[in-house]
Design a protein around this motif. Structure first.
Motif, PDB file in Angstrom:
ATOM      1  N   PRO A  37     -12.376  25.050  37.981  1.00 37.62           N
ATOM      2  CA  PRO A  37     -11.438  25.734  37.077  1.00 37.62           C
ATOM      3  C   PRO A  37     -10.088  25.045  36.917  1.00 37.62           C
ATOM      4  O   PRO A  37      -9.401  25.274  35.916  1.00 37.62           O
ATOM      5  CB  PRO A  37     -11.278  27.119  37.712  1.00 37.62           C
ATOM      6  CG  PRO A  37     -11.667  26.944  39.145  1.00 37.62           C
ATOM      7  CD  PRO A  37     -12.727  25.898  39.142  1.00 37.62           C
ATOM      8  N   GLU A  38      -9.684  24.203  37.868  1.00 37.35           N
ATOM      9  CA  GLU A  38      -8.366  23.557  37.749  1.00 37.35           C
ATOM     10  C   GLU A  38      -8.327  22.510  36.644  1.00 37.35           C
ATOM     11  O   GLU A  38      -7.246  22.172  36.150  1.00 37.35           O
ATOM     12  CB  GLU A  38      -7.987  22.911  39.084  1.00 37.35           C
ATOM     13  CG  GLU A  38      -7.737  23.892  40.211  1.00 37.35           C
ATOM     14  CD  GLU A  38      -9.008  24.262  40.943  1.00 37.35           C
ATOM     15  OE1 GLU A  38      -8.909  24.907  41.988  1.00 37.35           O
ATOM     16  OE2 GLU A  38     -10.106  23.897  40.453  1.00 37.35           O
ATOM     17  N   GLY A  39      -9.480  21.976  36.272  1.00 36.24           N
ATOM     18  CA  GLY A  39      -9.534  20.987  35.201  1.00 36.24           C
ATOM     19  C   GLY A  39      -8.758  19.725  35.523  1.00 36.24           C
ATOM     20  O   GLY A  39      -8.832  19.183  36.622  1.00 36.24           O
ATOM     21  N   TRP A  40      -7.969  19.270  34.554  1.00 34.65           N
ATOM     22  CA  TRP A  40      -7.240  18.007  34.690  1.00 34.65           C
ATOM     23  C   TRP A  40      -6.138  18.062  35.732  1.00 34.65           C
ATOM     24  O   TRP A  40      -5.648  17.021  36.190  1.00 34.65           O
ATOM     25  CB  TRP A  40      -6.635  17.619  33.336  1.00 34.65           C
ATOM     26  CG  TRP A  40      -7.640  17.145  32.353  1.00 34.65           C
ATOM     27  CD1 TRP A  40      -8.522  17.896  31.641  1.00 34.65           C
ATOM     28  CD2 TRP A  40      -7.874  15.788  31.964  1.00 34.65           C
ATOM     29  NE1 TRP A  40      -9.295  17.106  30.835  1.00 34.65           N
ATOM     30  CE2 TRP A  40      -8.914  15.803  31.010  1.00 34.65           C
ATOM     31  CE3 TRP A  40      -7.313  14.574  32.323  1.00 34.65           C
ATOM     32  CZ2 TRP A  40      -9.400  14.649  30.418  1.00 34.65           C
ATOM     33  CZ3 TRP A  40      -7.800  13.414  31.726  1.00 34.65           C
ATOM     34  CH2 TRP A  40      -8.831  13.458  30.786  1.00 34.65           C
ATOM     35  N   ASN A  41      -5.700  19.257  36.104  1.00 35.21           N
ATOM     36  CA  ASN A  41      -4.657  19.379  37.122  1.00 35.21           C
ATOM     37  C   ASN A  41      -5.212  19.296  38.543  1.00 35.21           C
ATOM     38  O   ASN A  41      -4.440  19.292  39.508  1.00 35.21           O
ATOM     39  CB  ASN A  41      -3.910  20.710  36.965  1.00 35.21           C
ATOM     40  CG  ASN A  41      -3.056  20.740  35.716  1.00 35.21           C
ATOM     41  OD1 ASN A  41      -2.536  19.708  35.298  1.00 35.21           O
ATOM     42  ND2 ASN A  41      -2.923  21.912  35.112  1.00 35.21           N
ATOM     43  N   LEU A  42      -6.519  19.223  38.683  1.00 32.14           N
ATOM     44  CA  LEU A  42      -7.122  19.205  40.016  1.00 32.14           C
ATOM     45  C   LEU A  42      -6.605  18.065  40.900  1.00 32.14           C
ATOM     46  O   LEU A  42      -6.324  18.302  42.084  1.00 32.14           O
ATOM     47  CB  LEU A  42      -8.648  19.124  39.885  1.00 32.14           C
ATOM     48  CG  LEU A  42      -9.434  19.120  41.198  1.00 32.14           C
ATOM     49  CD1 LEU A  42      -9.228  20.433  41.956  1.00 32.14           C
ATOM     50  CD2 LEU A  42     -10.913  18.872  40.941  1.00 32.14           C
ATOM     51  N   VAL A 349       4.718  14.237  47.019  1.00 35.03           N
ATOM     52  CA  VAL A 349       5.790  15.210  46.789  1.00 35.03           C
ATOM     53  C   VAL A 349       6.510  14.923  45.477  1.00 35.03           C
ATOM     54  O   VAL A 349       6.862  15.834  44.716  1.00 35.03           O
ATOM     55  CB  VAL A 349       6.775  15.197  47.968  1.00 35.03           C
ATOM     56  CG1 VAL A 349       8.059  15.939  47.616  1.00 35.03           C
ATOM     57  CG2 VAL A 349       6.130  15.829  49.197  1.00 35.03           C
ATOM     58  N   ILE A 350       6.706  13.656  45.171  1.00 34.21           N
ATOM     59  CA  ILE A 350       7.388  13.286  43.924  1.00 34.21           C
ATOM     60  C   ILE A 350       6.511  13.586  42.717  1.00 34.21           C
ATOM     61  O   ILE A 350       6.979  14.085  41.683  1.00 34.21           O
ATOM     62  CB  ILE A 350       7.771  11.796  43.960  1.00 34.21           C
ATOM     63  CG1 ILE A 350       8.862  11.557  45.008  1.00 34.21           C
ATOM     64  CG2 ILE A 350       8.235  11.320  42.584  1.00 34.21           C
ATOM     65  CD1 ILE A 350       9.175  10.102  45.231  1.00 34.21           C
ATOM     66  N   MET A 351       5.196  13.297  42.820  1.00 34.59           N
ATOM     67  CA  MET A 351       4.322  13.420  41.659  1.00 34.59           C
ATOM     68  C   MET A 351       3.910  14.852  41.363  1.00 34.59           C
ATOM     69  O   MET A 351       3.663  15.197  40.197  1.00 34.59           O
ATOM     70  CB  MET A 351       3.065  12.560  41.864  1.00 34.59           C
ATOM     71  CG  MET A 351       3.340  11.075  41.917  1.00 34.59           C
ATOM     72  SD  MET A 351       4.290  10.466  40.499  1.00 34.59           S
ATOM     73  CE  MET A 351       3.192  10.896  39.155  1.00 34.59           C
ATOM     74  N   PHE A 352       3.820  15.706  42.369  1.00 31.49           N
ATOM     75  CA  PHE A 352       3.327  17.070  42.134  1.00 31.49           C
ATOM     76  C   PHE A 352       4.168  17.823  41.105  1.00 31.49           C
ATOM     77  O   PHE A 352       3.612  18.388  40.149  1.00 31.49           O
ATOM     78  CB  PHE A 352       3.259  17.848  43.450  1.00 31.49           C
ATOM     79  CG  PHE A 352       2.628  19.206  43.306  1.00 31.49           C
ATOM     80  CD1 PHE A 352       1.249  19.343  43.358  1.00 31.49           C
ATOM     81  CD2 PHE A 352       3.397  20.335  43.114  1.00 31.49           C
ATOM     82  CE1 PHE A 352       0.657  20.584  43.216  1.00 31.49           C
ATOM     83  CE2 PHE A 352       2.820  21.580  42.968  1.00 31.49           C
ATOM     84  CZ  PHE A 352       1.449  21.714  43.020  1.00 31.49           C
ATOM     85  N   ASN A 356       2.634  19.097  37.480  1.00 34.05           N
ATOM     86  CA  ASN A 356       2.324  20.521  37.354  1.00 34.05           C
ATOM     87  C   ASN A 356       3.482  21.384  36.876  1.00 34.05           C
ATOM     88  O   ASN A 356       3.246  22.460  36.336  1.00 34.05           O
ATOM     89  CB  ASN A 356       1.838  21.062  38.704  1.00 34.05           C
ATOM     90  CG  ASN A 356       0.538  20.435  39.137  1.00 34.05           C
ATOM     91  OD1 ASN A 356      -0.514  20.716  38.586  1.00 34.05           O
ATOM     92  ND2 ASN A 356       0.598  19.569  40.135  1.00 34.05           N
ATOM     93  N   ILE A 357       4.727  20.942  37.068  1.00 30.36           N
ATOM     94  CA  ILE A 357       5.878  21.753  36.670  1.00 30.36           C
ATOM     95  C   ILE A 357       6.502  21.229  35.387  1.00 30.36           C
ATOM     96  O   ILE A 357       6.676  21.965  34.410  1.00 30.36           O
ATOM     97  CB  ILE A 357       6.925  21.794  37.802  1.00 30.36           C
ATOM     98  CG1 ILE A 357       6.311  22.432  39.067  1.00 30.36           C
ATOM     99  CG2 ILE A 357       8.165  22.582  37.367  1.00 30.36           C
ATOM    100  CD1 ILE A 357       7.242  22.463  40.256  1.00 30.36           C
ATOM    101  N   PHE A 358       6.821  19.940  35.362  1.00 33.44           N
ATOM    102  CA  PHE A 358       7.468  19.368  34.179  1.00 33.44           C
ATOM    103  C   PHE A 358       6.472  18.910  33.114  1.00 33.44           C
ATOM    104  O   PHE A 358       6.891  18.572  31.998  1.00 33.44           O
ATOM    105  CB  PHE A 358       8.372  18.202  34.598  1.00 33.44           C
ATOM    106  CG  PHE A 358       9.472  18.629  35.538  1.00 33.44           C
ATOM    107  CD1 PHE A 358      10.563  19.342  35.081  1.00 33.44           C
ATOM    108  CD2 PHE A 358       9.416  18.309  36.882  1.00 33.44           C
ATOM    109  CE1 PHE A 358      11.580  19.739  35.939  1.00 33.44           C
ATOM    110  CE2 PHE A 358      10.427  18.691  37.751  1.00 33.44           C
ATOM    111  CZ  PHE A 358      11.508  19.415  37.283  1.00 33.44           C
ATOM    112  N   LYS A 359       5.183  18.848  33.461  1.00 29.80           N
ATOM    113  CA  LYS A 359       4.126  18.502  32.491  1.00 29.80           C
ATOM    114  C   LYS A 359       4.410  17.200  31.761  1.00 29.80           C
ATOM    115  O   LYS A 359       4.309  17.125  30.533  1.00 29.80           O
ATOM    116  CB  LYS A 359       3.957  19.642  31.472  1.00 29.80           C
ATOM    117  CG  LYS A 359       3.769  21.027  32.076  1.00 29.80           C
ATOM    118  CD  LYS A 359       2.429  21.160  32.774  1.00 29.80           C
ATOM    119  CE  LYS A 359       2.203  22.584  33.266  1.00 29.80           C
ATOM    120  NZ  LYS A 359       0.932  22.754  33.980  1.00 29.80           N
TER     121      LYS A 359
END
Length: 367
Positions: A37-42, A349-352, A356-359
């Motif tokens: 279900p997470e798709g591309w954000n997995l 930590v930098i990439m998350f 996921n937040i700034f898209k």
């Protein structure tokens, strides 16, 4: 010392378990992102999961700093970690697609749980396996790094044989859309094959340890400032310093010149190599995996990612080989492993938040 081909092969096979479990999950991303279900954000969720598991080396580092007198049997601990990796891998092959509702969405809880266990083992291997290899002839350390490279190459080749992310573009309603081809074998079969190889690495380590090749450099390398040493070696005559073995020469030994190997990497040069190691692993284990599905999935992993892994692995081997030189190799390789995890943690930590937040990353059209 004469190099044994048999020992060399065992070290390579043993080294291939270092990041095998975690890399096997990354190689299945094309199928996982299309089924879960997470798709591309997995990938970004998985990268965060891996870095949380990296608390393992932190605990070992704290043990090293706060309790330097504690000495634990290294070989049984390594075997225990390999058994844990086998249990997580076989569980992953059975329950990788189990999801549960958390909050307002569905999440792949079993995948996260078993990947956490695999990542815990893999991360601890940096501060456990490397100091263990410091007891061997330096040639065998190079063999270990060859094995570390195989821990990424084996899942990659297996994934290519599986045929993940293969598709052809077909026209539908005047638009080109991807028609994904079925893989040659299932995700569960992929993880089961990796489980079998992990079992082989455990057997290789047992044979390697029973061969006694690690005793070759025992006199100089046993107690060099890491908390994980073989108990049977601690306190043995071969591990005692020259002052303890020959009290009549205390004055001469105490006034002898510093070891040349120890002065080769001190101060800024030593710190610089550790920081370079952290930077390379920030890219290899944090940045690239977090955006792998965005960067490589539409064009297949054959273009960018395998070559990137090869270059990063080469740099890691170069840095660790330099740190291996000198008399305090076990301690230096221990801290090399610590900085591998520091870099990996900060990379994720930098990439998350960027993913996921700034898209900042959006999926590319496959056709």
């Amino acid at each position: 010392m004469e190099i044994s081909i048999w020992t060399f092969i065992l070290v390579v096979v043993f080294g291939s378990c270092s990041w095998l479990g975690t890399n096997s999950v990354w190689m299945e991303l094309p199928l996982l992102t299309s089924h879960l279900p997470e798709g591309w954000n997995l990938p970004s969720y998985l990268a965060a999961d891996v870095q949380i598991a990296c608390a393992g080396p932190l605990l070992v580092s704290l043990l090293h700093r706060l309790c330097p007198s504690i000495s634990l049997p290294r070989a049984p601990i390594i075997i225990g970690f390999i058994v844990l990796a086998c249990l997580c891998q076989i569980s992953l092959s059975i329950w990788w697609d189990v999801v549960a509702r958390v909050g307002s969405g569905n999440f792949s809880v079993c995948l996260y749980a078993f990947l956490f266990g695999l990542a815990f083992v893999d991360s601890v291997s940096n501060v456990l396996f490397l100091p263990f290899m410091a007891q061997y002839n330096p040639t065998y350390l190079n063999a270990y790094f060859v094995g570390m490279g195989l821990s990424a190459l084996i899942p990659s080749l297996l994934s290519l044989a599986q045929g993940t992310a293969n598709y052809k573009c077909v026209e539908l309603d005047g638009k080109l859309v991807p028609d994904y081809l079925p893989p040659r074998f299932h995700v569960s079969a992929f993880f089961f094959i990796v489980f079998c190889w992990t079992c082989i690495t455990g057997v290789a380590f047992i044979l390697l340890y029973r061969s006694g090749a690690h005793n070759a450099l025992e006199e100089e390398r046993v107690n060099e400032g890491t908390p994980l040493n073989d108990k049977e070696s601690v306190g043995s005559p071969s591990s005692k310093s020259q002052e303890e073995r020959d009290p009549t020469t205390d004055t001469e030994v105490a006034t002898s010149s510093p070891r040349q190997g120890d002065s080769a990497l001190m101060g800024p040069s030593y710190i610089f190599l550790l920081l370079c190691t952290a930077l390379v692993n920030a890219q290899m284990n944090g940045i690239i995996p977090s955006i792998q599905s965005y960067a490589a999935l539409p064009y297949s992993r054959i273009t960018a990612v395998i070559l990137a892994a090869a270059f990063h692995s080469y740099l890691r081997v170069v840095f660790a080989s330099l740190l291996r030189e000198g008399e305090q190799s076990a301690s230096r390789l221990f801290w090399c492993g610590v900085f591998i995890q520091i870099g990996s943690f900060f990379g994720s930590v930098i990439m998350f938040p960027l993913v996921n937040i700034f898209k900042l990353f959006t999926p590319a059209p496959p056709c």
